[in-house]
Scaffold this motif. Sequence first.
Motif: not given
Length: 112
Positions: A8-14, A61-68, A76-77, A95-102
């Motif tokens: 149910g979720v795709i995760i990308y890591r850099i 030290l964590v941010a979770i940016p996402h579209p409005v 995906f994360l 650590l930045v976790c970009l959250l994207n909800v369908k």
Amino acid sequence: MNRLDVPGVIIYRIDHQPFSTTRQILMFFKRELSARHLIDDGFLDSVFERENVASTAFGSLVAIPHPVMPKTEETFLSFCTLDKPVRWGERHVQLVCLLNVKKQHQRSSGEV
């Protein structure tokens, strides 16, 4: 960018990126995700719009940016670890976790 599949979720890591500003980090995400056809042209503007409302840095030290608003065709994360903490609003982040909800998972304004 490594891809991990979770049901149910795709995760990308850099890992271990040398960025020094919030803008550099988000532009990097935009390039990587655009190359994979996961986001549209207005995506980054929507993330910056959300950041202008309130910072998405939460301490530790964590941010979770996402579209409005949800803007992607799948949920995906995207994670990015930084070599050194950077200023993100009033906090520092490593650590930045970009959250994207369908898009279709968007709640109606009447839902709680």
